[in-house]
Design a protein around this motif. Structure first.
Motif, PDB file in Angstrom:
ATOM      1  N   ASP A  33      55.581  42.663  33.266  1.00 62.80           N
ATOM      2  CA  ASP A  33      56.500  42.227  34.313  1.00 62.80           C
ATOM      3  C   ASP A  33      55.710  41.350  35.275  1.00 62.80           C
ATOM      4  O   ASP A  33      54.619  41.730  35.704  1.00 62.80           O
ATOM      5  CB  ASP A  33      57.071  43.438  35.055  1.00 62.80           C
ATOM      6  CG  ASP A  33      58.071  43.040  36.117  1.00 62.80           C
ATOM      7  OD1 ASP A  33      57.627  42.563  37.199  1.00 62.80           O
ATOM      8  OD2 ASP A  33      59.283  43.171  35.899  1.00 62.80           O
ATOM      9  N   PRO A  34      56.211  40.168  35.634  1.00 61.11           N
ATOM     10  CA  PRO A  34      55.417  39.277  36.499  1.00 61.11           C
ATOM     11  C   PRO A  34      55.188  39.815  37.898  1.00 61.11           C
ATOM     12  O   PRO A  34      54.298  39.331  38.600  1.00 61.11           O
ATOM     13  CB  PRO A  34      56.249  37.987  36.524  1.00 61.11           C
ATOM     14  CG  PRO A  34      57.626  38.398  36.143  1.00 61.11           C
ATOM     15  CD  PRO A  34      57.464  39.548  35.196  1.00 61.11           C
ATOM     16  N   TYR A  35      55.962  40.816  38.317  1.00 61.06           N
ATOM     17  CA  TYR A  35      55.820  41.326  39.676  1.00 61.06           C
ATOM     18  C   TYR A  35      55.043  42.632  39.755  1.00 61.06           C
ATOM     19  O   TYR A  35      54.887  43.194  40.832  1.00 61.06           O
ATOM     20  CB  TYR A  35      57.203  41.503  40.319  1.00 61.06           C
ATOM     21  CG  TYR A  35      57.911  40.187  40.505  1.00 61.06           C
ATOM     22  CD1 TYR A  35      57.463  39.271  41.446  1.00 61.06           C
ATOM     23  CD2 TYR A  35      58.994  39.851  39.717  1.00 61.06           C
ATOM     24  CE1 TYR A  35      58.089  38.047  41.611  1.00 61.06           C
ATOM     25  CE2 TYR A  35      59.626  38.634  39.870  1.00 61.06           C
ATOM     26  CZ  TYR A  35      59.166  37.743  40.816  1.00 61.06           C
ATOM     27  OH  TYR A  35      59.784  36.532  40.973  1.00 61.06           O
ATOM     28  N   THR A  36      54.543  43.128  38.628  1.00 63.89           N
ATOM     29  CA  THR A  36      53.734  44.331  38.645  1.00 63.89           C
ATOM     30  C   THR A  36      52.282  43.952  38.933  1.00 63.89           C
ATOM     31  O   THR A  36      51.737  43.034  38.324  1.00 63.89           O
ATOM     32  CB  THR A  36      53.825  45.084  37.311  1.00 63.89           C
ATOM     33  OG1 THR A  36      55.185  45.413  37.043  1.00 63.89           O
ATOM     34  CG2 THR A  36      53.013  46.370  37.364  1.00 63.89           C
ATOM     35  N   GLN A  37      51.665  44.655  39.884  1.00 65.98           N
ATOM     36  CA  GLN A  37      50.271  44.387  40.260  1.00 65.98           C
ATOM     37  C   GLN A  37      49.397  45.566  39.853  1.00 65.98           C
ATOM     38  O   GLN A  37      49.853  46.722  39.829  1.00 65.98           O
ATOM     39  CB  GLN A  37      50.181  44.173  41.772  1.00 65.98           C
ATOM     40  CG  GLN A  37      50.973  42.976  42.272  1.00 65.98           C
ATOM     41  CD  GLN A  37      51.279  43.078  43.743  1.00 65.98           C
ATOM     42  OE1 GLN A  37      52.416  43.113  44.169  1.00 65.98           O
ATOM     43  NE2 GLN A  37      50.240  43.127  44.564  1.00 65.98           N
ATOM     44  N   PHE A  38      48.142  45.258  39.555  1.00 70.16           N
ATOM     45  CA  PHE A  38      47.215  46.287  39.084  1.00 70.16           C
ATOM     46  C   PHE A  38      45.914  46.235  39.879  1.00 70.16           C
ATOM     47  O   PHE A  38      45.434  45.169  40.255  1.00 70.16           O
ATOM     48  CB  PHE A  38      46.899  46.085  37.600  1.00 70.16           C
ATOM     49  CG  PHE A  38      48.107  46.066  36.705  1.00 70.16           C
ATOM     50  CD1 PHE A  38      48.690  47.252  36.287  1.00 70.16           C
ATOM     51  CD2 PHE A  38      48.662  44.856  36.298  1.00 70.16           C
ATOM     52  CE1 PHE A  38      49.806  47.232  35.467  1.00 70.16           C
ATOM     53  CE2 PHE A  38      49.776  44.829  35.474  1.00 70.16           C
ATOM     54  CZ  PHE A  38      50.356  46.019  35.061  1.00 70.16           C
ATOM     55  N   ARG A  39      45.355  47.412  40.140  1.00 66.60           N
ATOM     56  CA  ARG A  39      44.011  47.554  40.695  1.00 66.60           C
ATOM     57  C   ARG A  39      43.318  48.667  39.922  1.00 66.60           C
ATOM     58  O   ARG A  39      43.959  49.629  39.476  1.00 66.60           O
ATOM     59  CB  ARG A  39      44.040  47.917  42.190  1.00 66.60           C
ATOM     60  CG  ARG A  39      44.728  46.917  43.082  1.00 66.60           C
ATOM     61  CD  ARG A  39      43.909  45.659  43.292  1.00 66.60           C
ATOM     62  NE  ARG A  39      44.505  44.820  44.302  1.00 66.60           N
ATOM     63  CZ  ARG A  39      45.482  43.945  44.101  1.00 66.60           C
ATOM     64  NH1 ARG A  39      45.978  43.798  42.865  1.00 66.60           N
ATOM     65  NH2 ARG A  39      45.978  43.219  45.085  1.00 66.60           N
ATOM     66  N   LEU A  40      41.999  48.560  39.804  1.00 67.16           N
ATOM     67  CA  LEU A  40      41.218  49.553  39.086  1.00 67.16           C
ATOM     68  C   LEU A  40      40.225  50.188  40.037  1.00 67.16           C
ATOM     69  O   LEU A  40      39.527  49.486  40.771  1.00 67.16           O
ATOM     70  CB  LEU A  40      40.474  48.909  37.914  1.00 67.16           C
ATOM     71  CG  LEU A  40      41.335  48.097  36.937  1.00 67.16           C
ATOM     72  CD1 LEU A  40      40.465  47.506  35.834  1.00 67.16           C
ATOM     73  CD2 LEU A  40      42.447  48.947  36.343  1.00 67.16           C
ATOM     74  N   GLY A  41      40.156  51.500  40.004  1.00 61.38           N
ATOM     75  CA  GLY A  41      39.195  52.232  40.822  1.00 61.38           C
ATOM     76  C   GLY A  41      38.574  53.347  40.013  1.00 61.38           C
ATOM     77  O   GLY A  41      39.157  54.433  39.887  1.00 61.38           O
ATOM     78  N   GLY A  42      37.392  53.093  39.436  1.00 60.74           N
ATOM     79  CA  GLY A  42      36.794  54.078  38.544  1.00 60.74           C
ATOM     80  C   GLY A  42      37.693  54.281  37.335  1.00 60.74           C
ATOM     81  O   GLY A  42      38.142  53.326  36.705  1.00 60.74           O
ATOM     82  N   PHE A  50      48.352  46.645  48.628  1.00 58.07           N
ATOM     83  CA  PHE A  50      47.415  47.746  48.447  1.00 58.07           C
ATOM     84  C   PHE A  50      46.144  47.186  47.825  1.00 58.07           C
ATOM     85  O   PHE A  50      46.134  46.091  47.261  1.00 58.07           O
ATOM     86  CB  PHE A  50      48.012  48.838  47.555  1.00 58.07           C
ATOM     87  CG  PHE A  50      48.172  48.434  46.107  1.00 58.07           C
ATOM     88  CD1 PHE A  50      47.325  48.940  45.131  1.00 58.07           C
ATOM     89  CD2 PHE A  50      49.175  47.554  45.714  1.00 58.07           C
ATOM     90  CE1 PHE A  50      47.469  48.566  43.796  1.00 58.07           C
ATOM     91  CE2 PHE A  50      49.328  47.187  44.384  1.00 58.07           C
ATOM     92  CZ  PHE A  50      48.468  47.693  43.421  1.00 58.07           C
ATOM     93  N   ASP A  51      45.053  47.938  47.935  1.00 57.72           N
ATOM     94  CA  ASP A  51      43.788  47.539  47.309  1.00 57.72           C
ATOM     95  C   ASP A  51      42.932  48.788  47.143  1.00 57.72           C
ATOM     96  O   ASP A  51      43.285  49.885  47.642  1.00 57.72           O
ATOM     97  CB  ASP A  51      43.076  46.482  48.157  1.00 57.72           C
ATOM     98  CG  ASP A  51      42.168  45.585  47.310  1.00 57.72           C
ATOM     99  OD1 ASP A  51      41.944  45.902  46.132  1.00 57.72           O
ATOM    100  OD2 ASP A  51      41.686  44.568  47.835  1.00 57.72           O
ATOM    101  N   THR A  52      41.793  48.639  46.484  1.00 60.69           N
ATOM    102  CA  THR A  52      40.928  49.788  46.245  1.00 60.69           C
ATOM    103  C   THR A  52      39.474  49.343  46.184  1.00 60.69           C
ATOM    104  O   THR A  52      39.171  48.180  45.910  1.00 60.69           O
ATOM    105  CB  THR A  52      41.318  50.499  44.925  1.00 60.69           C
ATOM    106  OG1 THR A  52      40.534  51.679  44.761  1.00 60.69           O
ATOM    107  CG2 THR A  52      41.115  49.594  43.732  1.00 60.69           C
ATOM    108  N   ASN A  53      38.583  50.277  46.476  1.00 57.79           N
ATOM    109  CA  ASN A  53      37.143  50.054  46.314  1.00 57.79           C
ATOM    110  C   ASN A  53      36.504  51.356  45.836  1.00 57.79           C
ATOM    111  O   ASN A  53      37.212  52.281  45.419  1.00 57.79           O
ATOM    112  CB  ASN A  53      36.505  49.526  47.606  1.00 57.79           C
ATOM    113  CG  ASN A  53      36.617  50.507  48.760  1.00 57.79           C
ATOM    114  OD1 ASN A  53      37.001  51.676  48.578  1.00 57.79           O
ATOM    115  ND2 ASN A  53      36.294  50.057  49.968  1.00 57.79           N
TER     116      ASN A  53
END
Length: 622
Positions: free
Chosen positions: A382-391, A425-428
């Motif tokens: 889906d073009p509007y789905t966003q992803f972030r990876l954290g571990g 949103f974001d992650t570190n």
């Protein structure tokens, strides 16, 4: 700000702002209406800009008559003025109300590979342009010319198109004097200039010229004047902005075609010939609708490219499996050793380097998988789905919600503010950060912890390992800020001149104590790209504006200590600061075979990871 509609006072608040352009601010009025308010000469966006102040004054004067005479017979998919927004006495027009097209996207995004990303095919794009063609034709039938027709004033919802900013149309002696350099017909411009300068008014032919540019851009991910012009005769060099004036297109043999673009040979002969005639030979007239209706798209079973021909133009299409390097293959070119560490026939969606390893998420056609091939979930792109990876965690954001998916753990859900169509949103390495109800929050030991207040649904932000950066713009308000990732409070005293126009894109990358913020704006018909180098304490150390190769794509750059690594079609560039000036300090041309302008870079302890749409290389430079 107070305005009056039919004598009723309406107070416009910054948190109701939904759009900001070069000439006006847009606010939401209820669920299905909006109001567009023209910027006055004393608007903060025009501070110190005498020409813009003069233009704003002239446009306000013209709108006092133009809006009262606006045609009422335009097609329904043109978002036209409804009620006038005035001062208390009802004498001075400040703007107008209009229908609100919700859950729509500007046509600009359909010319971005990262947005389409295997989800929106060329058949859908053609359906969109058939719809737009019908609307433009009907507009011309009632004697109206769109004028400044571009991919920011066309909204797409499904395959339906809506034309906005209709107040700039030409009719009854009211002329459109503004233009967008990328889309203006060169036949209307001074051919001897170094960039487009209009000498004649827009006309129906110039509307169709803009239509052709937008179509080509959405089918091939490149404009007619994209790529890099490198004439063998150095005396023939011209500024990039002057290429349309000299008809130097991607069809020119001395133009280097962009790597991320789709080769133009995938188009049908008829459509390709028409583009050549329009952009090289100045053919004008209504865009032939038959060129759209007769297109038949298919996907090559060998190379996967969509094409509109009987056989794939990019390969023989014979059932011969091409040689593909296996994982672990090392290639040496000059000073660079490149090891292929991952490949997929699907799409790599996200990457992150933390805990001394590279993490990534990819889609194989039906499943979303992590770097160890673990299935995170099953579904369609889906073009509007966003992803972030954290571990080991995968964060998935869409429509005001973020879901955290971790192995052997129940999904965690968060309600999150949007900014436009993007979830914030974001992650570190520490945890996740998000916006909700105008508050910046983070993970805490006992739940969410408050960091500071921002503007609800208008704020964008990013986080690094030590600090984060964000900004918001709405109406007369523009604020930039930094914050410590482990402490409460934000520092919003940054002085970053974001600009007066419409925000097109923004990105940010961090080293420990520095962040590089990139943004592009549409201002005065020009696309302006900028970079700010910001320290963790909020000091703006450098500001840069330009069209250099390293600024062509804002995404995917990598900050390391005090310098920046950027992927380009000609290899990696290293950018540094000298005082308040940013410059290219070193070039790495031997990386060129493994890099293009869309490559995402991640610095690791063993080398530099280059993540493209379907491959990941580990680069070591000696």
């Amino acid at each position: 700000m107070d305005i009056y509609i039919k004598g009723k006072r309406i107070r416009l608040k910054p948190d109701c702002a939904i759009g900001k352009g070069g000439e006006a601010d847009v606010y939401k009025l209820g669920s299905d209406r909006a109001v567009k308010i023209f910027k006055s000469p004393d608007h903060p966006d025009y501070q110190g800009l005498s020409q813009e102040q003069k233009s704003a004054k002239e446009k306000l004067v013209e709108h006092q008559q133009k809006l009262r005479q606006f045609p009422t017979n335009l097609p329904p998919r043109v978002i036209t003025p409804e009620d006038l927004a005035t001062d208390k006495q009802g004498r001075i027009i400040k703007g107008y109300t209009m229908s609100l097209v919700s859950n729509a996207e500007v046509l600009l995004r359909y010319g971005e590979r990262s947005f389409r990303n295997g989800v929106i095919d060329n058949k859908t794009v053609v359906n969109i342009f058939e719809n737009l063609h019908e609307t433009v034709t009907k507009i011309h039938l009632v004697g109206v010319v769109l004028g400044d027709f571009n991919d920011l004033n066309v909204l797409v919802k499904g395959t339906d198109t809506y034309i906005i900013d209709a107040d700039s149309c030409q009719f009854n002696g009211f002329y459109c004097r503004v233009f967008t350099a990328k889309f203006v017909d060169p036949l209307l411009c001074d051919r001897t200039a170094s960039s487009p300068v209009m000498q004649s008014y827009h006309n129906q032919d110039s509307d169709w010229y803009s239509f052709a540019i937008m179509l080509m851009q959405c089918l091939l991910f490149v404009s007619p004047y994209g790529g890099i012009y490198k004439p063998k005769n150095l005396s023939q060099r011209i500024p990039q902005a002057a290429r349309s004036l000299n008809r130097i297109t991607v069809f020119n043999p001395e133009v280097k075609y962009p790597k991320p673009a789709t080769p133009y040979q995938v188009l049908s002969d008829d459509l390709l010939h028409h583009f050549y005639q329009v952009f090289e030979e100045d053919k004008r007239g209504e865009f032939p609708r038959s060129l759209l209706a007769n297109l038949s798209w298919q996907k090559c079973s060998s190379c996967g490219v969509e094409h509109a021909r009987k056989t794939c133009p990019l390969c023989t299409n014979i059932q011969v499996v091409p040689a593909v390097s296996p994982i672990g293959t090392k290639t040496v070119r000059g000073t660079v050793t490149a090891e292929l560490i991952f490949k997929t026939e699907g799409i790599i969606l996200a990457g992150n380097y933390s805990n001394s390893s590279l993490q990534w998420l990819y889609w194989d056609g039906s499943q979303f998988k992590r770097e160890n091939n673990t299935v995170v979930f099953t579904g369609e792109l889906d073009p509007y789905t966003q992803f972030r990876l954290g571990g080991k965690a995968t964060l998935v954001g869409k429509q005001g919600q973020v879901i955290t998916l971790s192995p052997n753990t129940s999904p965690e859900r968060l309600a999150v503010d949007n900014c436009g169509m993007q979830v914030q949103f974001d992650t570190n390495e520490i945890g996740k950060y998000w916006l909700y109800n105008g508050q910046l929050l983070r993970d805490g030991q006992l739940g969410s912890e408050y960091i500071g207040d921002v503007l609800s649904n208008q704020t964008r932000f990013w986080v690094g390992s030590q600090f984060g950066f964000g900004f918001y713009r709405a109406g007369n308000l523009t604020v930039s800020f930094v914050f410590d990732t482990q402490r409460k409070g934000i520092n919003d005293r940054l002085q970053i001149p974001l600009g007066s126009g419409q925000l097109l894109d923004a990105a940010c990358t961090f080293s420990d104590r520095l962040c590089w913020f990139f943004w592009s704006m549409q201002e005065g018909g020009q696309t302006r790209k900028r970079c700010a180098l910001i320290s963790s304490d909020g000091e703006v150390k450098a500001l840069h504006e330009g069209n250099e190769t390293w600024l062509q794509n804002l995404q995917g750059k990598c900050a390391v200590n005090h310098f920046l690594l950027c992927g380009t079609d000609e290899g990696i560039l290293r950018v540094e600061a000298n005082g308040d000036r940013l410059f290219v300090a070193k070039e790495f041309p031997d990386t060129e075979p493994f890099i293009d302008a869309n490559t995402r870079l991640f610095a690791g302890k063993n080398g530099l990871y280059a993540v493209s749409q379907q491959t990941i290389y580990l680069l070591k430079i000696s």
